[in-house]
Write an enzyme that holds these catalytic residues in place. Structure first.
Site, mmCIF file in Angstrom:
data_model
loop_
_atom_site.group_PDB
_atom_site.id
_atom_site.type_symbol
_atom_site.label_atom_id
_atom_site.label_comp_id
_atom_site.label_asym_id
_atom_site.label_seq_id
_atom_site.Cartn_x
_atom_site.Cartn_y
_atom_site.Cartn_z
ATOM 1 N N GLY A 106 63.858 25.471 75.156
ATOM 2 C CA GLY A 106 65.069 26.248 74.929
ATOM 3 C C GLY A 106 64.901 27.444 74.016
ATOM 4 N N ARG A 357 53.720 20.031 84.208
ATOM 5 C CA ARG A 357 53.235 19.778 82.836
ATOM 6 C C ARG A 357 53.309 18.275 82.592
ATOM 7 N NH1 ARG A 357 58.619 22.469 80.319
ATOM 8 N NH2 ARG A 357 59.974 21.336 81.711
ATOM 9 N N GLU A 783 45.070 -6.059 43.753
ATOM 10 C CA GLU A 783 46.412 -5.466 43.810
ATOM 11 C C GLU A 783 46.849 -4.848 42.487
ATOM 12 O OE1 GLU A 783 49.306 -8.486 44.794
ATOM 13 O OE2 GLU A 783 48.130 -10.041 43.823
ATOM 14 N N SER A 802 41.189 -9.368 49.257
ATOM 15 C CA SER A 802 42.240 -8.956 50.183
ATOM 16 C C SER A 802 43.109 -7.971 49.424
ATOM 17 C CB SER A 802 43.051 -10.166 50.637
ATOM 18 O OG SER A 802 44.070 -9.734 51.503
ATOM 19 N N THR A 805 48.338 -4.372 49.186
ATOM 20 C CA THR A 805 48.688 -2.952 49.014
ATOM 21 C C THR A 805 50.137 -2.735 48.616
ATOM 22 O OG1 THR A 805 48.855 -2.881 51.407
ATOM 23 C CG2 THR A 805 46.876 -1.943 50.421
ATOM 24 N N CYS A 869 46.350 -7.498 53.154
ATOM 25 C CA CYS A 869 47.462 -8.355 53.566
ATOM 26 C C CYS A 869 48.813 -7.770 53.178
ATOM 27 C CB CYS A 869 47.305 -9.758 52.977
ATOM 28 S SG CYS A 869 47.291 -9.762 51.178
HETATM 29 P P1 ADP Z 1 61.829 26.958 81.410
HETATM 30 O O1 ADP Z 1 60.635 27.345 80.633
HETATM 31 O O2 ADP Z 1 63.075 26.962 80.627
HETATM 32 O O3 ADP Z 1 61.586 25.716 82.217
HETATM 33 P P2 ADP Z 1 61.291 28.469 83.784
HETATM 34 O O4 ADP Z 1 60.447 29.659 83.598
HETATM 35 O O5 ADP Z 1 60.614 27.278 84.317
HETATM 36 O O6 ADP Z 1 62.062 28.158 82.464
HETATM 37 O O7 ADP Z 1 62.448 28.905 84.751
HETATM 38 C C1 ADP Z 1 63.729 28.372 84.777
HETATM 39 C C2 ADP Z 1 64.120 28.000 86.198
HETATM 40 O O8 ADP Z 1 63.942 29.080 87.088
HETATM 41 C C3 ADP Z 1 63.296 26.864 86.701
HETATM 42 O O9 ADP Z 1 64.155 25.868 87.190
HETATM 43 C C4 ADP Z 1 62.484 27.424 87.815
HETATM 44 O O10 ADP Z 1 62.394 26.507 88.837
HETATM 45 C C5 ADP Z 1 63.259 28.662 88.248
HETATM 46 N N1 ADP Z 1 62.321 29.714 88.655
HETATM 47 C C6 ADP Z 1 61.417 30.314 87.881
HETATM 48 N N2 ADP Z 1 60.670 31.178 88.596
HETATM 49 C C7 ADP Z 1 61.108 31.102 89.870
HETATM 50 C C8 ADP Z 1 60.725 31.734 91.079
HETATM 51 N N3 ADP Z 1 59.711 32.598 91.123
HETATM 52 N N4 ADP Z 1 61.392 31.424 92.188
HETATM 53 C C9 ADP Z 1 62.408 30.544 92.143
HETATM 54 N N5 ADP Z 1 62.823 29.907 91.043
HETATM 55 C C10 ADP Z 1 62.188 30.193 89.899
HETATM 56 MG MG MG Z 2 51.260 -9.125 45.186
HETATM 57 MG MG MG Z 3 60.731 25.242 83.688
#
Ligand code: ADP
Ligand code: MG
Ligand code: MG
Length: 913
Positions: A106, A357, A783, A802, A805, A869
């Site tokens: 975000g 990813r 200890e 022992s 800790t 322990c």
């Molecule tokens: P974020 O990093 O927030 O995931 P993205 O770069 O992945 O953002 O893009 C946000 C959305 O836009 C994603 O759902 C992705 O599928 C869509 N999107 C990004 N590039 C393309 C593209 N070339 N064609 C169609 N949809 C795209």
């Molecule tokens: Mg003790």
């Molecule tokens: Mg994305």
């Protein structure tokens, strides 16, 4: 040609690869990798993170040669696509996407449909024969560009997004609920309103030239690296500023071209359960983030996931695209050797991959995926061990809340308070405010949660009877937390904002009053406390251990066993348990304990009538009086030890001689004092006088540990006799025994010498009388700092060390643990301490003494056995530390044994690599 800044991907070839995350960001590197794998990815190019660094350091300048490289890549893209940026008939549209090496959720934004303007939108409409689609793309582009590049954001926290407000007004006036119900004419009108709004706000027209749009968007992505939100996020997560983000420019594919189009997100395996099935959501006729933005309700990916008959899964709606997604899922999962989080778009029935990813997952899923991947031949056993965080095993062992039910409770505002997650698991029950009630209610089959300001040894039976324990005071190692973990109870401690009134039998939190008998629910894994009853699910692993379920019938248990076997193969460190009773010892054995590292004899003193005998011993005025009481205690202790020896069946059992200051066994309330005086046949004043005499200003540093045994050798002698008679008798039954007698709180070798003489003397007598030889050891706890500092001398007398800790941490820091709760959170908030030293070993301070203790001890006695322990023995970072300094074993509460086994294995593997 100068330095390379732009990396192309398309038509099965890519300049970059998954290895180049630092340079191309995670998104760019994986787009390149997927392209190389022959997976359908819309072509495009990535501008490297080095450009970001340059841009950032030179205040908005691009490095030399970038312009040309971008133009070149764009020309190549145009050629592949057979389209041109800004072409009035066949316009190329692209997305401009940010992507750093470490994902920053975000923080930075993406612009879609770039390249549209008043002319190209008409071209797109004509080409597709679908003006509605063309204007839908344009209005999306305008709002994203307006937001991300032109900075037209909501004015305050309470305001809506300004573009959102405009579309909402239009929808209301057209009497429709969803975006996709707007007509082409409506969308045209919307585009006009957006453009008007932009002109009004920025004082000029929206940029119509696609090249300007492109550079505007690239600059905005690089600029966003420097926005306050991003900076704050990096600071919080320790991400270096120099890292930079990459920019991905990628040709668009369209999920919003009609009902044979869609966009979606999915995981290659179920991220909650780990099950090896595609899991995710999609939306027909939608673009980009519509799925997560909650604009319409997304639909499930496959039939199995459809919980409601109205749902239409992708599997049913577009079987061919689904089959393709299923094929790609397997390729990605296997290629990356990990569960992937993927984004895709379907344009006119054809599937395109837009992102992959490694996906976030629950502890449960982490475990299942790791084990499955070994079975599937994807991971080695050791790799699998490294994929599961030891604490994640908690999710396997504890009852858990039904996720949906918990979310519902959350949404309805049932959260009362949040404390420390001291005892993981989930529990619901009716509130009781004292231990006696807990026992009585439980005896009539009520589920109860014991709520106390804090707990004391008197509460043990009530704690045992309760489903869960909640306290308003205390930290991770408070009495409640410690006992709860040992018992395997769900426990939340330190809910400071909760007010408990014992007299009124009620508590209040978050503006609500909860009375005795009301239902509450504890999530001991998160520390959350809820009003009401949230349904729980029992842990399967435990059901098998307790015999309620057959191992063959529980795949989870089998998986757990496999992971534990692999861990045992990999680890060097032994794992024992802290257990005071045969049933606890039995549980720990089921969890894989290889011995008992700490058996606290005094815990046996509280049971039933014994406390009276203990009190007689304390109140006795003469040695003879004490010995009479001790003679009564002897058979009781002996029976306890026999029980434990039988269960442990030849494994070592370390038994600590009496440790706590004696006043802990005496009553404090007036009524109790009278009762005790009556029972003992002594005057009330005598009891009070004794209490007075035993009173200590600081019991932690007082007359306790071996200091008791030095003053009252008959106590040590009785305990040694109980242990060794039990050992001889059990051995005669045919069971091997390996007692290890541990003298607490030794700081001077002479203390140990003194106590050892008592033990050895008794041992000789007992073995002679029984005519049996039992191999036994006498050792000590380290200890107090002096014990560690003079470990070379102490080792002359000690067969083993022992590390205690808990006390070592108290004495090294000069802090009383019970008092620490008062200021601990201030220390953590101010980052004076990075962590609670009673939870994780302070490696720098306490650890230094431990290291010294090991070295000096072994210098005197090469085969000195060394363990730990303290509560730290089940905490993963501490276990790893114990491995590194060469301990022979760690000992922890039964429920943490599997965690310690895994942590020990990971420490050994990490050391190798
Ligand atoms: P974020 O990093 O927030 O995931 P993205 O770069 O992945 O953002 O893009 C946000 C959305 O836009 C994603 O759902 C992705 O599928 C869509 N999107 C990004 N590039 C393309 C593209 N070339 N064609 C169609 N949809 C795209
Ligand atoms: Mg003790
Ligand atoms: Mg994305």
């Amino acid at each position: 040609m100068g330095k390379k800044f732009v990396y192309f991907f398309g038509e099965g070839q890519a300049d970059g690869s998954a290895q180049m995350k630092d340079l191309l960001g995670g998104k760019g590197a994986n787009l390149a990798e997927m392209t190389r794998l022959g997976i359908p990815v819309p072509p495009g190019f990535t501008i490297s993170t080095e450009v970001c660094t340059h841009y950032y350091q030179s205040r908005g300048q691009y490095p030399e040669g970038l312009q040309e490289q971008v133009q070149e890549a764009l020309a190549r893209l145009e050629k592949i696509m057979g389209r041109r940026l800004g072409d009035p008939e066949r316009p190329l549209l692209v997305s401009v996407r940010s992507g750093a090496a470490i994902s920053m959720p975000g923080m930075m934004d993406t612009v879609l449909n770039l390249g549209l303007n008043d002319t190209t939108v008409e071209g797109l409409a004509k080409e597709t024969g679908d003006p509605r689609f063309a204007y839908d793309c344009y209005r999306r582009f305008l709002s994203m560009y307006g937001d991300v590049v032109l900075g037209l954001k909501p004015e305050s926290e309470d305001d809506l997004d300004p573009f959102e407000e405009i579309i909402d007004a239009l929808k209301t006036s057209r009497g429709v609920a969803f975006d996709n119900q707007l007509s082409a004419e409506d969308l045209k009108e919307l585009v006009q309103r957006y453009k008007d709004f932009i002109r009004e706000k920025i004082g000029r027209d929206f940029p119509q030239d696609p090249t300007d749009q492109l550079w505007g968007a690239i600059g905005a992505v690089f600029g966003s690296w420097d926005n306050p939100r991003a900076i704050a996020y990096r600071e919080l997560n320790g991400i270096p500023d120099e890292m930079g983000t990459a920019v991905n420019v990628q040709s668009m594919v369209f999920g919003n071209m009609g009902d044979d189009c869609a966009t979606g997100v999915a995981f290659t395996r179920n991220p909650a359960t780990g099950e090896n099935v595609l899991y995710g959501e999609y939306l027909v006729n939608a673009q980009g983030e519509d799925v997560v933005a909650g604009i319409r309700t997304p639909q499930p990916i496959n039939k199995a996931q459809a919980t409601d008959p109205d749902m239409v899964s992708l599997e049913e709606a577009m079987p061919e695209a689904y089959a393709e997604l299923e094929r790609i899922r397997k390729i990605l999962d296997r290629h990356y050797r990990d569960m992937q989080d993927i984004e895709f778009t379907i344009q006119r029935g054809k599937l395109w991959m837009l992102q992959t990813r490694s996906g976030k997952r629950t502890g449960f899923a982490a475990f299942k995926i790791a084990v499955d991947m070994v079975r599937e031949g994807i991971l080695s056993e050791e790799e699998a061990l490294m994929r599961v965080e030891p604490n994640q095993l908690n999710q396997l062992l504890r009852p858990i809340f039904d996720m949906e039910a918990k979310q519902k409770a959350m949404a309805s505002g049932a959260l009362l308070s949040k404390g420390l997650n001291a005892g993981p698991g989930a529990a619901s029950g009716r509130v009781v405010f004292n231990a006696v009630d807990a026992e009585q209610w439980a005896a009539r089959d009520e589920q109860v949660i014991l709520v106390r300001l804090e707990t004391s040894p008197d509460d043990i039976r009530g704690m045992h009877a309760a489903q869960g324990i909640l306290t308003s005071r205390g930290g991770m190692t408070s009495h409640a937390a410690l006992v709860a973990r040992q018992m395997g109870k769900v426990c939340v401690v330190g809910c400071g904002d909760m007010e408990i009134d014992y007299k009124k039998r009620q508590m209040s939190a978050n503006g609500r009053v909860i009375r005795e008998g009301d239902w509450i629910s504890l999530d001991g894994s998160t520390g959350e406390v809820f009003q009401g009853r949230i349904p729980t699910k029992p842990s399967e692993v435990l059901q098998v251990m307790e015999g309620a379920l057959k191992a063959e019938e529980s795949p989870i248990y089998q998986d757990y066993q496999s992971l534990m076997e692999w861990a045992d193969k990999a680890r060097r460190l032994g794992v024992r348990t802290n257990a005071d009773q045969p049933d606890q010892a039995g549980m720990a054995l089921a969890f894989g304990a290889e011995g008992i590292g700490l058996c606290r004899t005094e815990h046996m003193f509280f049971e039933g009538e014994r406390i009276n005998v203990v009190r007689q011993m304390i109140l006795a005025r003469t040695k003879e009086g004490r010995e009479r009481a001790l003679a009564q205690l002897l058979p009781m202790q002996k029976e306890d030890f026999k029980g434990i020896f039988r269960v442990m069946n030849g494994l070592p059992v370390t038994i600590r001689t009496l440790d706590p200051p004696l006043h802990e066994f005496l009553p404090t309330e007036d009524a109790d004092i009278r009762t005790v005086a009556d029972q003992m046949g002594v005057a009330e004043e005598d009891v009070r006088a004794k209490l007075q005499a035993l009173h200590e200003a600081n019991p932690m540093l007082g007359h306790r540990g071996c200091r008791l045994g030095v003053v009252y050798p008959e106590i040590t002698a009785m305990q040694a006799r109980a242990i060794l008679e039990a050992a001889c008798e059990v051995k005669k039954e045919g069971t091997e025994v390996r007692p290890e007698i541990m003298i607490p709180l030794v700081g001077h070798v002479a203390e140990l010498e003194d106590q050892k003489r008592v033990v050895d003397q008794v041992a000789r007598e007992v073995m002679e009388a029984h005519g049996v030889e039992v191999p036994y050891l006498v050792g000590t706890m380290i200890e107090v700092p002096r014990g560690a500092l003079t470990a070379d001398k102490v080792a002359r007398e000690a067969a083993f060390f022992s590390f205690g800790t808990n006390d070592l941490t108290q004495t090294v820091f000069g802090i009383s643990r019970d008092d620490a709760a008062k200021f601990l959170h201030h220390y953590l908030e101010k980052k004076i301490w990075q962590f609670d030293p009673f939870e994780k070993i302070d490696q720098e301070g306490v650890g230094q003494l431990m290291r010294m203790g090991v070295e000096k001890g072994r210098a005197t006695r090469a085969d000195l056995k060394v363990g730990i322990c303290g509560e730290h023995g089940g905490e993963p970072t501490s276990v790893e530390f114990c491995h590194r300094i060469g301990l022979d074993y760690v000992s922890c509460s039964p429920y943490r044994v599997p965690i310690a086994r895994l942590a020990a294995a990971r420490a050994a593997i990490r050391e190798k690599n």
